[in-house]
Scaffold this motif. Structure first.
Motif, PDB file in Angstrom:
ATOM      1  N   ASP A  80       0.816  -1.225   0.000  1.00 57.83           N
ATOM      2  CA  ASP A  80       0.000   0.000   0.000  1.00 57.83           C
ATOM      3  C   ASP A  80       0.844   1.266   0.000  1.00 57.83           C
ATOM      4  OD1 ASP A  80      -2.547  -1.345   0.182  1.00 57.83           O
ATOM      5  OD2 ASP A  80      -1.981  -1.846   2.247  1.00 57.83           O
ATOM      6  N   VAL A  81       2.053   1.187   0.552  1.00 53.45           N
ATOM      7  CA  VAL A  81       2.875   2.392   0.654  1.00 53.45           C
ATOM      8  C   VAL A  81       4.342   1.981   0.755  1.00 53.45           C
ATOM      9  CG1 VAL A  81       2.395   2.461   3.147  1.00 53.45           C
ATOM     10  CG2 VAL A  81       3.312   4.493   2.049  1.00 53.45           C
ATOM     11  N   VAL A  82       5.206   2.749   0.101  1.00 54.36           N
ATOM     12  CA  VAL A  82       6.642   2.486   0.165  1.00 54.36           C
ATOM     13  C   VAL A  82       7.301   3.563   1.023  1.00 54.36           C
ATOM     14  CG1 VAL A  82       8.785   2.434  -1.197  1.00 54.36           C
ATOM     15  CG2 VAL A  82       6.718   1.287  -2.059  1.00 54.36           C
ATOM     16  N   VAL A  83       8.147   3.136   1.957  1.00 51.00           N
ATOM     17  CA  VAL A  83       8.906   4.057   2.807  1.00 51.00           C
ATOM     18  C   VAL A  83      10.365   4.029   2.363  1.00 51.00           C
ATOM     19  CG1 VAL A  83       9.715   4.531   5.153  1.00 51.00           C
ATOM     20  CG2 VAL A  83       7.370   3.720   4.770  1.00 51.00           C
ATOM     21  N   GLU A  84      10.892   5.170   1.979  1.00 50.39           N
ATOM     22  CA  GLU A  84      12.273   5.256   1.490  1.00 50.39           C
ATOM     23  C   GLU A  84      13.174   5.840   2.560  1.00 50.39           C
ATOM     24  OE1 GLU A  84      15.628   7.267   0.587  1.00 50.39           O
ATOM     25  OE2 GLU A  84      13.922   8.602   0.152  1.00 50.39           O
ATOM     26  N   LEU A  85      14.160   5.052   2.977  1.00 56.46           N
ATOM     27  CA  LEU A  85      15.111   5.523   3.990  1.00 56.46           C
ATOM     28  C   LEU A  85      16.546   5.270   3.533  1.00 56.46           C
ATOM     29  CD1 LEU A  85      13.154   4.104   7.070  1.00 56.46           C
ATOM     30  CD2 LEU A  85      13.224   6.498   6.323  1.00 56.46           C
ATOM     31  N   ILE A  86      16.757   5.417   2.227  1.00 49.54           N
ATOM     32  CA  ILE A  86      18.092   5.183   1.666  1.00 49.54           C
ATOM     33  C   ILE A  86      18.950   6.432   1.802  1.00 49.54           C
ATOM     34  CG2 ILE A  86      19.392   4.426  -0.365  1.00 49.54           C
ATOM     35  CD1 ILE A  86      16.680   3.548  -1.589  1.00 49.54           C
ATOM     36  N   GLY A  87      18.351   7.569   1.522  1.00 48.57           N
ATOM     37  CA  GLY A  87      19.105   8.823   1.541  1.00 48.57           C
ATOM     38  C   GLY A  87      19.790   9.098   0.215  1.00 48.57           C
ATOM     39  N   GLY A  88      20.327  10.312   0.116  1.00 44.83           N
ATOM     40  CA  GLY A  88      20.991  10.720  -1.123  1.00 44.83           C
ATOM     41  C   GLY A  88      20.026  11.459  -2.026  1.00 44.83           C
ATOM     42  N   SER A  89      20.500  12.567  -2.597  1.00 43.09           N
ATOM     43  CA  SER A  89      19.579  13.393  -3.385  1.00 43.09           C
ATOM     44  C   SER A  89      19.204  12.731  -4.702  1.00 43.09           C
ATOM     45  CB  SER A  89      20.205  14.759  -3.656  1.00 43.09           C
ATOM     46  OG  SER A  89      21.393  14.612  -4.402  1.00 43.09           O
ATOM     47  N   ASP A  90      20.103  11.902  -5.217  1.00 39.34           N
ATOM     48  CA  ASP A  90      19.843  11.282  -6.524  1.00 39.34           C
ATOM     49  C   ASP A  90      20.038   9.773  -6.375  1.00 39.34           C
ATOM     50  OD1 ASP A  90      19.728  13.671  -8.742  1.00 39.34           O
ATOM     51  OD2 ASP A  90      20.901  14.217  -6.976  1.00 39.34           O
ATOM     52  N   GLY A  91      20.371   9.127  -7.428  1.00 35.67           N
ATOM     53  CA  GLY A  91      20.677   7.703  -7.317  1.00 35.67           C
ATOM     54  C   GLY A  91      19.448   6.872  -7.018  1.00 35.67           C
ATOM     55  N   PRO A  92      19.623   5.756  -6.299  1.00 29.01           N
ATOM     56  CA  PRO A  92      18.530   4.793  -6.105  1.00 29.01           C
ATOM     57  C   PRO A  92      17.297   5.388  -5.415  1.00 29.01           C
ATOM     58  CG  PRO A  92      20.593   4.019  -5.058  1.00 29.01           C
ATOM     59  CD  PRO A  92      20.893   5.319  -5.705  1.00 29.01           C
ATOM     60  N   ALA A  93      17.494   6.313  -4.489  1.00 29.09           N
ATOM     61  CA  ALA A  93      16.331   6.894  -3.794  1.00 29.09           C
ATOM     62  C   ALA A  93      15.427   7.625  -4.779  1.00 29.09           C
ATOM     63  CB  ALA A  93      16.793   7.855  -2.690  1.00 29.09           C
ATOM     64  N   LEU A  94      16.040   8.413  -5.630  1.00 28.82           N
ATOM     65  CA  LEU A  94      15.260   9.193  -6.597  1.00 28.82           C
ATOM     66  C   LEU A  94      14.586   8.290  -7.630  1.00 28.82           C
ATOM     67  CD1 LEU A  94      14.403  12.004  -7.555  1.00 28.82           C
ATOM     68  CD2 LEU A  94      16.496  12.099  -8.942  1.00 28.82           C
ATOM     69  N   THR A  95      15.318   7.294  -8.078  1.00 30.88           N
ATOM     70  CA  THR A  95      14.720   6.343  -9.024  1.00 30.88           C
ATOM     71  C   THR A  95      13.498   5.671  -8.400  1.00 30.88           C
ATOM     72  OG1 THR A  95      16.906   5.946  -9.943  1.00 30.88           O
ATOM     73  CG2 THR A  95      15.211   4.309 -10.450  1.00 30.88           C
ATOM     74  N   LEU A  96      13.670   5.224  -7.162  1.00 25.87           N
ATOM     75  CA  LEU A  96      12.558   4.566  -6.463  1.00 25.87           C
ATOM     76  C   LEU A  96      11.370   5.510  -6.305  1.00 25.87           C
ATOM     77  CD1 LEU A  96      11.532   2.074  -4.813  1.00 25.87           C
ATOM     78  CD2 LEU A  96      12.477   3.208  -2.784  1.00 25.87           C
ATOM     79  N   ALA A  97      11.650   6.742  -5.894  1.00 29.78           N
ATOM     80  CA  ALA A  97      10.572   7.720  -5.694  1.00 29.78           C
ATOM     81  C   ALA A  97       9.793   7.927  -6.995  1.00 29.78           C
ATOM     82  CB  ALA A  97      11.152   9.045  -5.202  1.00 29.78           C
ATOM     83  N   ARG A  98      10.524   8.093  -8.072  1.00 36.00           N
ATOM     84  CA  ARG A  98       9.851   8.331  -9.367  1.00 36.00           C
ATOM     85  C   ARG A  98       9.031   7.128  -9.802  1.00 36.00           C
ATOM     86  NH1 ARG A  98      14.970  11.453 -12.064  1.00 36.00           N
ATOM     87  NH2 ARG A  98      14.281  13.575 -11.519  1.00 36.00           N
ATOM     88  N   GLN A  99       9.632   5.954  -9.627  1.00 34.86           N
ATOM     89  CA  GLN A  99       8.904   4.742 -10.034  1.00 34.86           C
ATOM     90  C   GLN A  99       7.620   4.588  -9.210  1.00 34.86           C
ATOM     91  OE1 GLN A  99      10.130   1.760 -11.879  1.00 34.86           O
ATOM     92  NE2 GLN A  99      12.219   2.347 -12.381  1.00 34.86           N
TER      93      GLN A  99
END
Lengths: 434, 434
Positions: A80-99
């Protein structure tokens, strides 16, 4: 509205299993029943993902499905919801957020760097999908300041929002203050104690505080996030003598992030300031964070609490999940992205205030006269001027407090003195919080 | 969710046109455009009602429809939400609230007395109708503590919630502190300045703070509101000498409302306490309010701001209206009324802490011995005992600070001394905040 309670659990995928990720798991395990009552349904981590599956994290991860491809979470119907706690302005966190946001998956993050740089784009995606993008943990850890600005103070025109946004810097400054010690020594100790990172530059150079300020400014003023416009100075050049001089004058030194809106534009700055003892920020000690918002009806609001650490940050992440479960959320930055206004950057030179200037100078005749002449020629009016430490090998300290005046005159003073053989090192400039 | 913005205005009926009502009108007029951006639609007062139509309120009321029968607002299709600012626990405010909620009309109120006494019943009606019952302005004025507890700290088990909930009392105590003056004199001045009511008993006897504490306790602990269980003592009997003795010991006196949950039940008390200087409540001066919540993950959260006055209160009322416009609201007390638990009242006698005791006694031999014997026999361990003011006509002051011990022993001490001819007046008991 929560009146029609969901009874099915809110199924969470947790990506990033560092300190905060572990804290979220521990919190949901510890307070699960209470949270279910408050949220209207249980909140359950069902899937987890991180870079390294085999690292020992001190938390039992066996109840959770391990997912290698974090981006696959974006399209899973059983999440139902994804929680992102990777950090970093770009890279995997941003890819995940966009997806996730592109796929219509509600998204909760603690990632201030990503929001400061890409917050508008991500908010647009959330808006398009009609889904939650929540980030209470991104600013001031456990203190609900995002909610305080977005909702609590929403009826007000905010004149300025400012605060102590980085616990590491505040720990260093207040330890220097209490123990009379130097920056390098206290930093080293903070690193040994785990209060500062091995590479501390994001914290001590003010970048982390600037990320957070960028977010607060948008909420306060209804403006587009503009990280590039934040003028940022860290605390590396604050010396023990600055703290002692400030104390003698009735001030404490704090790294303050401040955003202020005016007819000439938006002013955003992170820098060490002299805070008068009768201001609540002067009493924010150790690794605490605090935020002040000044509204035209509410007056001064002051929020204080723990700005980092697994517990406080997890508290904020789970507060977001409770809002999602309750279906009580809306536009990430308080209004549709299209309603946010771009803003000119205000000329800091036109700001009026008092300033503390500190020079390390050669111990020889005429130096004070040279500095005094430069301030006079720049139009700076001096309230007090102190010279200390005559006949010391590493130079003599000259500290000046100015009367209220335009900051451009301070700049002009420094330009006039640039290249002077009397000066040892770069002068220190700290403005005084009024 | 706000993604699907309403474009039609939110139509508000305002009932009660005192200071706060005028503030709401002024706020909506002043910040209307900003509020429309944040709320997703304009928020417009369309109808008003109050007891006396002809009173001059210093606000232009001509744009608004005057309604004589306020209860008729409950069923009007052209009103989206009713704001109640009449006050009073029963009477017209309660009738209006019931009529509105029964008729499915969203309801916003600043009425702490009504909520403390009838909050559960009103929340049940709101729940049945699936509509908003909002009351941010009822506790701590402009400070968003209702939201902070209901949402911001929602992931935490709260161990205790406490604060300075009455600005009039705080103004009186801090003025006494700063100016070394007596209670009666400062109260009289506060009344002349408009900081205290002509009949100040609701404020200075702690009833107003107890109303607010009742609400906070329910949000903090998920318990049913239980005003009758709040043990309430006001500030009438605090004398200048108490403040001076406390200061000499490193404390300031504040009227603190505190709720704490434990295995043996819920403890709720409003009384003047000695607050150590290193606690943030010691620095809350004048008419400010502040609330502290201690959670098992977030640690200590501290909120401070203006707790009364037209501007701050209007700010909270309009924040509620913005939540209603955004459709971001849910259960009034954070969960369905049926999920709130009834709670036994904890035995205050079993509480452990330090206590300040002050006696006014006859100036004659043996009095100190008599008091010391009573404390010994009651099992109270004394940290310090001071006698001041020998040979004064109005008696001698004896101030005691105890070591940490059970409060029942303090009660026992007083019982042992009851009827003693040595004592002048009732002894003062203030517990020390740890």
């Amino acid at each position: 509205m929560t009146n029609l309670h969901r009874h099915a659990p809110l199924r969470v995928a947790l990506v990033g299993l560092g300190t905060v990720g572990g804290g979220v798991i521990r919190l949901l395990n510890t307070n699960g029943d209470l949270i279910a009552r408050r949220a209207g349904c249980p909140i359950q981590v069902v899937a987890i993902s991180a870079r390294d599956r085999n690292k020992d994290r001190g938390v039992d991860l066996s109840p959770y499905e391990w997912v290698d491809d974090m981006n696959s979470l974006a399209t899973r119907d059983d999440i139902d919801v994804v929680v992102e706690l990777i950090g970093g302005s770009d890279g995997p966190a941003l890819t995940l957020a966009r997806q996730c946001l592109n796929a219509g998956k509600p998204f909760v993050t603690a990632n201030k760097a990503m929001l400061a740089h890409h917050g508008l784009d991500l908010a647009r995606l959330a808006e398009k999908g009609g889904i939650a993008l929540k980030y209470e943990a991104a600013v001031a850890g456990g203190i609900p300041v995002i909610k305080g600005m977005r909702e609590g103070a929403a009826a007000n025109e905010i004149s300025r929002v400012y605060g102590i946004l980085n616990g590491t810097c505040n720990y260093i400054l207040t330890t220097m203050e209490k123990e009379g010690r130097g920056f390098d020594e206290v930093l080293k100790e903070a690193q040994e104690l785990g209060y500062a990172e091995a590479d501390p530059s994001f914290d001590i150079d003010g970048v982390d505080a600037a990320h957070k300020l960028t977010i607060l400014a948008s909420l306060a003023f209804g403006t587009e996030l503009d990280f590039a416009a934040v003028a940022t100075t860290g605390i590396r050049h604050v010396i023990a003598a600055d703290i002692a001089e400030a104390a003698a004058l009735g001030f404490r030194i704090r790294l303050v992030g401040m955003a202020q809106n005016s007819a000439d534009g938006l002013f955003q700055r992170v820098h060490p300031m002299l805070v008068p003892l009768d201001h609540p920020l002067a009493h924010v000690d150790g690794s605490l964070n605090a935020v002040v918002a000044e509204g035209n009806f509410v007056g001064r609001l002051f929020f204080q609490g723990r700005g980092a650490g697994d517990g406080p940050t997890a508290s904020a992440v789970v507060a977001d999940l409770i809002d999602v479960a309750r279906d009580e959320y809306g536009d990430a930055f308080a209004m549709p992205v299209a309603a946010l206004t771009p803003q000119n950057t205000a000329d800091a030179g036109a700001r009026v205030g008092r300033t503390y200037l500190r020079f390390m100078v050669q111990d020889r005749p005429g130096v004070l006269a040279e500095i005094a002449a430069a301030t006079r020629d720049a139009g700076v009016s001096i309230e007090s001027m102190i010279q200390r430490g005559a006949h010391q090998e590493d130079g003599v300290l000259v500290a000046i407090v100015t009367h209220a005046g335009e900051e451009r005159c301070i700049r002009d003073t420094l330009e006039r003195l640039a290249g002077s053989e009397s000066l040892l090192g770069t002068p220190m400039v700290m403005h005084i919080l009024d």
